[in-house]
Design a protein around this motif. Structure first.
Motif, mmCIF file in Angstrom:
data_model
loop_
_atom_site.group_PDB
_atom_site.id
_atom_site.type_symbol
_atom_site.label_atom_id
_atom_site.label_comp_id
_atom_site.label_asym_id
_atom_site.label_seq_id
_atom_site.Cartn_x
_atom_site.Cartn_y
_atom_site.Cartn_z
ATOM 1 N N MET A 43 39.955 46.981 11.561
ATOM 2 C CA MET A 43 41.335 46.699 11.832
ATOM 3 C C MET A 43 41.522 46.702 13.341
ATOM 4 O O MET A 43 41.044 47.580 14.030
ATOM 5 C CB MET A 43 42.206 47.759 11.160
ATOM 6 C CG MET A 43 43.641 47.680 11.570
ATOM 7 S SD MET A 43 44.605 49.030 10.880
ATOM 8 C CE MET A 43 45.341 48.172 9.555
ATOM 9 N N ALA A 44 42.230 45.751 13.853
ATOM 10 C CA ALA A 44 42.462 45.680 15.286
ATOM 11 C C ALA A 44 43.822 46.275 15.609
ATOM 12 O O ALA A 44 44.795 46.046 14.908
ATOM 13 C CB ALA A 44 42.399 44.236 15.754
ATOM 14 N N THR A 45 43.881 47.055 16.665
ATOM 15 C CA THR A 45 45.141 47.645 17.105
ATOM 16 C C THR A 45 45.303 47.411 18.593
ATOM 17 O O THR A 45 44.332 47.309 19.332
ATOM 18 C CB THR A 45 45.183 49.170 16.836
ATOM 19 O OG1 THR A 45 44.078 49.774 17.496
ATOM 20 C CG2 THR A 45 45.125 49.469 15.357
ATOM 21 N N ARG A 46 46.547 47.326 18.998
ATOM 22 C CA ARG A 46 46.830 47.122 20.412
ATOM 23 C C ARG A 46 46.619 48.442 21.144
ATOM 24 O O ARG A 46 47.047 49.485 20.691
ATOM 25 C CB ARG A 46 48.273 46.641 20.591
ATOM 26 C CG ARG A 46 48.563 46.137 21.980
ATOM 27 C CD ARG A 46 49.922 45.479 22.067
ATOM 28 N NE ARG A 46 50.050 44.295 21.263
ATOM 29 C CZ ARG A 46 49.626 43.075 21.604
ATOM 30 N NH1 ARG A 46 49.016 42.903 22.750
ATOM 31 N NH2 ARG A 46 49.793 42.047 20.823
ATOM 32 N N LYS A 47 45.952 48.376 22.264
ATOM 33 C CA LYS A 47 45.662 49.563 23.069
ATOM 34 C C LYS A 47 46.973 50.140 23.591
ATOM 35 O O LYS A 47 47.805 49.422 24.141
ATOM 36 C CB LYS A 47 44.735 49.163 24.223
ATOM 37 C CG LYS A 47 44.094 50.311 24.924
ATOM 38 C CD LYS A 47 43.090 49.783 25.921
ATOM 39 C CE LYS A 47 42.479 50.912 26.708
ATOM 40 N NZ LYS A 47 41.544 50.413 27.702
ATOM 41 N N GLN A 48 47.196 51.462 23.405
ATOM 42 C CA GLN A 48 48.456 52.133 23.740
ATOM 43 C C GLN A 48 48.831 52.013 25.220
ATOM 44 O O GLN A 48 49.947 51.706 25.551
ATOM 45 C CB GLN A 48 48.377 53.620 23.372
ATOM 46 C CG GLN A 48 48.304 53.876 21.897
ATOM 47 C CD GLN A 48 49.629 53.657 21.206
ATOM 48 O OE1 GLN A 48 50.677 53.590 21.826
ATOM 49 N NE2 GLN A 48 49.578 53.520 19.885
ATOM 50 N N ASP A 49 47.887 52.271 26.110
ATOM 51 C CA ASP A 49 48.216 52.337 27.536
ATOM 52 C C ASP A 49 48.114 50.992 28.252
ATOM 53 O O ASP A 49 48.340 50.903 29.427
ATOM 54 C CB ASP A 49 47.326 53.367 28.236
ATOM 55 C CG ASP A 49 45.852 53.054 28.076
ATOM 56 O OD1 ASP A 49 45.522 52.217 27.221
ATOM 57 O OD2 ASP A 49 45.039 53.659 28.802
ATOM 58 N N SER A 103 50.646 45.431 28.159
ATOM 59 C CA SER A 103 50.978 44.188 28.849
ATOM 60 C C SER A 103 49.805 43.212 28.892
ATOM 61 O O SER A 103 50.006 42.019 28.994
ATOM 62 C CB SER A 103 51.449 44.499 30.280
ATOM 63 O OG SER A 103 50.408 45.146 30.982
ATOM 64 N N SER A 104 48.570 43.701 28.774
ATOM 65 C CA SER A 104 47.427 42.805 28.879
ATOM 66 C C SER A 104 47.091 42.143 27.548
ATOM 67 O O SER A 104 46.354 41.166 27.519
ATOM 68 C CB SER A 104 46.201 43.563 29.389
ATOM 69 O OG SER A 104 45.755 44.465 28.401
ATOM 70 N N GLY A 105 47.605 42.663 26.441
ATOM 71 C CA GLY A 105 47.337 42.078 25.131
ATOM 72 C C GLY A 105 45.928 42.349 24.626
ATOM 73 O O GLY A 105 45.431 41.629 23.776
ATOM 74 N N VAL A 106 45.244 43.361 25.160
ATOM 75 C CA VAL A 106 43.884 43.690 24.749
ATOM 76 C C VAL A 106 43.920 44.433 23.418
ATOM 77 O O VAL A 106 44.690 45.364 23.233
ATOM 78 C CB VAL A 106 43.172 44.555 25.814
ATOM 79 C CG1 VAL A 106 41.808 44.992 25.327
ATOM 80 C CG2 VAL A 106 43.071 43.783 27.108
ATOM 81 N N LEU A 107 43.072 43.989 22.499
ATOM 82 C CA LEU A 107 42.973 44.656 21.205
ATOM 83 C C LEU A 107 41.669 45.427 21.134
ATOM 84 O O LEU A 107 40.644 44.974 21.620
ATOM 85 C CB LEU A 107 43.010 43.628 20.068
ATOM 86 C CG LEU A 107 44.292 42.829 19.898
ATOM 87 C CD1 LEU A 107 44.137 41.842 18.762
ATOM 88 C CD2 LEU A 107 45.476 43.729 19.662
ATOM 89 N N GLU A 108 41.719 46.607 20.520
ATOM 90 C CA GLU A 108 40.519 47.395 20.302
ATOM 91 C C GLU A 108 40.264 47.484 18.808
ATOM 92 O O GLU A 108 41.201 47.510 18.016
ATOM 93 C CB GLU A 108 40.679 48.808 20.861
ATOM 94 C CG GLU A 108 40.646 48.867 22.355
ATOM 95 C CD GLU A 108 40.665 50.298 22.854
ATOM 96 O OE1 GLU A 108 40.793 51.225 22.028
ATOM 97 O OE2 GLU A 108 40.555 50.484 24.068
ATOM 98 N N THR A 109 39.013 47.546 18.450
ATOM 99 C CA THR A 109 38.653 47.665 17.045
ATOM 100 C C THR A 109 38.732 49.125 16.623
ATOM 101 O O THR A 109 38.221 50.003 17.297
ATOM 102 C CB THR A 109 37.218 47.154 16.810
ATOM 103 O OG1 THR A 109 37.148 45.814 17.262
ATOM 104 C CG2 THR A 109 36.855 47.224 15.348
#
Length: 105
Positions: free
Chosen positions: A1-7, A10-16
């Motif tokens: 599942m991909a989630t948006r990085k909390q901190d 603004s960059s739109g980076v997703l972490e697995t």
């Protein structure tokens, strides 16, 4: 599942995000001996419902005959319960008292 990085929203980076699931519990399907079901019928059941070859089915049938029970296979609960019901229904249709049960592995 991909989630948006909390901190870094603004960059739109997703972490697995990795989640671990446990494998399902397994259950043994057993045939029980009785004095009335023909050995040939037991071999047919083992071939038809458990996919055993004639030689292996004969070995399991002899184990049932000599030791009182024999292992047909090990499956997740839903598959094991379905096989028990199929074997029981087939035995009843053919007027045999063959018992098939499951137990936790």
């Amino acid at each position: 599942m991909a989630t948006r990085k909390q901190d870094d929203r603004s960059s739109g980076v997703l972490e697995t995000e990795h989640s671990k699931t446990k494998p399902p519990r397994l259950y043994r399907v057993l045939l029980l001996n009785d004095d009335y079901t023909p050995m040939d019928f037991v071999v047919v059941v083992l071939q038809k419902f458990f996919g055993l070859g004639r030689e292996q089915a004969t070995r399991v049938m002899l184990k049932v005959h000599h030791e009182g029970k024999g292992l047909c296979g090990v499956y997740p609960l839903d598959v094991a319960a379905t096989k028990v019901e199929q074997v029981s229904a087939f035995a009843r249709q053919n007027q045999h008292p063959l018992a098939c049960v499951l137990e936790e592995n």
